[in-house]
Design a protein around this motif. Structure first.
Motif, mmCIF file in Angstrom:
data_model
loop_
_atom_site.group_PDB
_atom_site.id
_atom_site.type_symbol
_atom_site.label_atom_id
_atom_site.label_comp_id
_atom_site.label_asym_id
_atom_site.label_seq_id
_atom_site.Cartn_x
_atom_site.Cartn_y
_atom_site.Cartn_z
ATOM 1 N N ILE A 165 0.841 -1.194 0.000
ATOM 2 C CA ILE A 165 0.000 0.000 0.000
ATOM 3 C C ILE A 165 0.877 1.244 0.000
ATOM 4 O O ILE A 165 1.842 1.349 0.776
ATOM 5 C CB ILE A 165 -0.932 -0.005 1.230
ATOM 6 N N GLN A 166 0.521 2.169 -0.852
ATOM 7 C CA GLN A 166 1.244 3.440 -0.936
ATOM 8 C C GLN A 166 0.371 4.555 -0.353
ATOM 9 O O GLN A 166 -0.829 4.597 -0.593
ATOM 10 C CB GLN A 166 1.599 3.755 -2.391
ATOM 11 N N ARG A 167 1.020 5.423 0.377
ATOM 12 C CA ARG A 167 0.300 6.523 1.029
ATOM 13 C C ARG A 167 1.165 7.775 0.970
ATOM 14 O O ARG A 167 2.367 7.721 1.212
ATOM 15 C CB ARG A 167 -0.026 6.164 2.484
ATOM 16 N N VAL A 168 0.525 8.883 0.646
ATOM 17 C CA VAL A 168 1.244 10.156 0.560
ATOM 18 C C VAL A 168 1.511 10.681 1.967
ATOM 19 O O VAL A 168 0.604 10.742 2.808
ATOM 20 C CB VAL A 168 0.439 11.178 -0.255
ATOM 21 N N PRO A 213 -2.022 7.198 15.244
ATOM 22 C CA PRO A 213 -1.930 5.841 14.658
ATOM 23 C C PRO A 213 -1.980 5.906 13.129
ATOM 24 O O PRO A 213 -2.554 6.831 12.545
ATOM 25 C CB PRO A 213 -3.158 5.125 15.224
ATOM 26 N N VAL A 214 -1.381 4.947 12.496
ATOM 27 C CA VAL A 214 -1.388 4.850 11.034
ATOM 28 C C VAL A 214 -2.483 3.855 10.645
ATOM 29 O O VAL A 214 -2.362 2.651 10.904
ATOM 30 C CB VAL A 214 -0.011 4.396 10.506
ATOM 31 N N GLU A 215 -3.536 4.382 10.048
ATOM 32 C CA GLU A 215 -4.676 3.546 9.653
ATOM 33 C C GLU A 215 -4.624 3.306 8.140
ATOM 34 O O GLU A 215 -4.474 4.249 7.361
ATOM 35 C CB GLU A 215 -5.991 4.207 10.038
ATOM 36 N N LEU A 216 -4.779 2.052 7.757
ATOM 37 C CA LEU A 216 -4.744 1.655 6.354
ATOM 38 C C LEU A 216 -5.964 0.786 6.032
ATOM 39 O O LEU A 216 -6.556 0.174 6.926
ATOM 40 C CB LEU A 216 -3.466 0.866 6.036
ATOM 41 N N LEU A 217 -6.301 0.737 4.752
ATOM 42 C CA LEU A 217 -7.359 -0.150 4.269
ATOM 43 C C LEU A 217 -6.709 -1.321 3.538
ATOM 44 O O LEU A 217 -6.070 -1.141 2.504
ATOM 45 C CB LEU A 217 -8.319 0.599 3.333
ATOM 46 N N PHE A 380 3.820 0.654 2.388
ATOM 47 C CA PHE A 380 3.582 -0.267 3.509
ATOM 48 C C PHE A 380 3.450 -1.684 2.953
ATOM 49 O O PHE A 380 2.687 -1.925 2.004
ATOM 50 C CB PHE A 380 2.310 0.114 4.258
ATOM 51 N N GLU A 381 4.179 -2.606 3.529
ATOM 52 C CA GLU A 381 4.117 -4.003 3.138
ATOM 53 C C GLU A 381 3.807 -4.849 4.350
ATOM 54 O O GLU A 381 3.890 -4.397 5.494
ATOM 55 C CB GLU A 381 5.456 -4.442 2.502
#
Length: 385
Positions: A165-168, A213-217, A380-381
């Motif tokens: 996942i890539q995040r700016v 916190p770092v929240e991801l989907l 993110f991996e």
């Protein structure tokens, strides 16, 4: 008939005396013979009248019989009409039910037609899948390296997708990854942190940053529909040459557009940068199938000839994607970092601060800092530790 009319037959009702028997004063001359003749005539007249009366009586009786017959027929028809009206009223509810049944039948026929069309579509998809199953089991060549990592697989037929996942990451922020998830949890619970700046960098004081916190989907379910193309082929085992993409595509198109090489008119070509493979789309059917049967083709590129692998091209389209929210266990996001130090000094200050157990920190595994006014992309991996 009037008294002035002449007697012409036995059917007449009145008699007129001849003019020669009339006296001079206007009264008829009567003789016994003449009177007897007149009496006979009147008798005949009475008989004719009696016959007329009998005929009229007979005709009257016949007319009365016909009238009575018509009355009986009228009564019969009236009763029949009343019975039909009663029967019609009795049949009205069944008639309505029949209309409703016809309407329901029409709806069922429409549903049947829709189901037949859906069944036909499913049958076409089944045939397409069978065609794909009959395709050669060859796969494009791709160099792979086994690094010795072995795990017990619960389902060997399952396809495991590793998320990437890539995040700016905006300016004035930092991503901090600790070796232990408990340290990250303590930092998040404290939320606000005062970081002491490096005095050797000629900048004294502290900066206040916020830990979030770092929240991801993350994808939880993925459905992909595969389609076997009947006009496309995938070329793999391409050599690494000092050629531009367009030059390489031009040489491949020129070779595979010739019928003597088993090819045909090329409609489209595409270079897949992630794998280094090439997809060729032909204008006519049958060309791709003929090439895939060869499996491998000798293609001259430049001064040398290279063996390329030709396989069927299968395209995939995502038909269903389900995601779930996820919080990174060992990574926190620091925001509100002012631009008062150079990038390296600020990174050192943050790492020193969050490594101290007295500040709730611990061993830092990785740190990424983006100065204010800039922007970066964080990848993110999956955590394999």
């Amino acid at each position: 008939m009037t008294d002035s009319e002449e007697v012409t037959g036995h059917q007449e009702s009145f008699v007129r005396l001849p003019e020669e028997l009339t006296l001079e004063n206007g009264s008829p001359e009567m003789t016994p013979e003449r009177l007897q003749q007149e009496i006979e005539k009147y008798k005949e007249r009475c008989q004719a009248l009696d016959q007329d009366r009998l005929q009229l009586g007979t005709a009257k009786e016949a007319a009365e019989q016909k009238t009575r017959g018509f009355q009986r027929e009228a009564e019969f028809l009236r009763g029949k009409l009343e019975r039909e009206q009663l029967l019609s009223r009795d049949l009205e509810p069944p008639h309505q039910e029949l209309c409703l049944a016809k309407e329901e039948r029409g709806k069922l026929l429409q549903e049947k037609q829709a189901l037949e069309e859906e069944l036909e579509e499913l049958e076409q998809r089944r045939v397409a899948w069978e065609e794909q199953a009959k395709a050669p089991p060859s796969l494009p060549d791709r160099k792979m390296l086994f690094k010795g990592h072995v795990t017990e697989a619960e389902d060997v037929n399952a396809l495991v997708v590793a998320p990437r996942i890539q995040r700016v990451l905006p300016g004035g922020s930092a991503l901090l990854t600790f070796e232990e998830p408990e340290v990250a949890q303590r930092i998040l619970e404290m939320k606000w942190h005062e970081v002491k700046l490096d005095e050797s960098a000629a900048c004294e004081g502290r900066v206040r940053v916020q830990a979030e916190p770092v929240e991801l989907l993350l994808p939880s379910a993925l459905e992909i529909e595969l389609t076997l193309s009947d006009r496309c082929v995938l070329l793999s085992s391409l050599p690494r040459l000092e050629l531009a993409e367009e030059q390489l595509l031009d040489k491949l198109e020129l070779f595979f557009s010739k019928q003597k090489n088993g090819g045909g008119e090329v409609e489209q070509r595409e270079f897949l940068r992630d794998s280094g493979h090439v997809v060729l789309t032909f204008a006519h059917d049958g060309v791709a199938e003929q090439l895939t049967k060869k499996r491998r083709v000798q293609v001259p590129i430049g001064k040398q000839t290279y063996e390329l692998k030709v396989t069927p091209y299968v395209s995939g389209q995502i038909t269903d994607l389900q995601v779930r929210p996820c919080v990174c266990a060992r990574t926190v996001l620091l925001s509100g970092i002012p631009d008062i130090l150079d990038e390296e000094s600020m990174r050192d200050a943050l790492e020193i601060h969050f490594q101290k157990p007295s500040r709730g920190g611990g061993e830092v595994d990785a740190l990424g800092y983006v100065p204010a006014g800039k922007q970066a992309r964080a990848v993110f991996e999956a955590d394999t530790d």
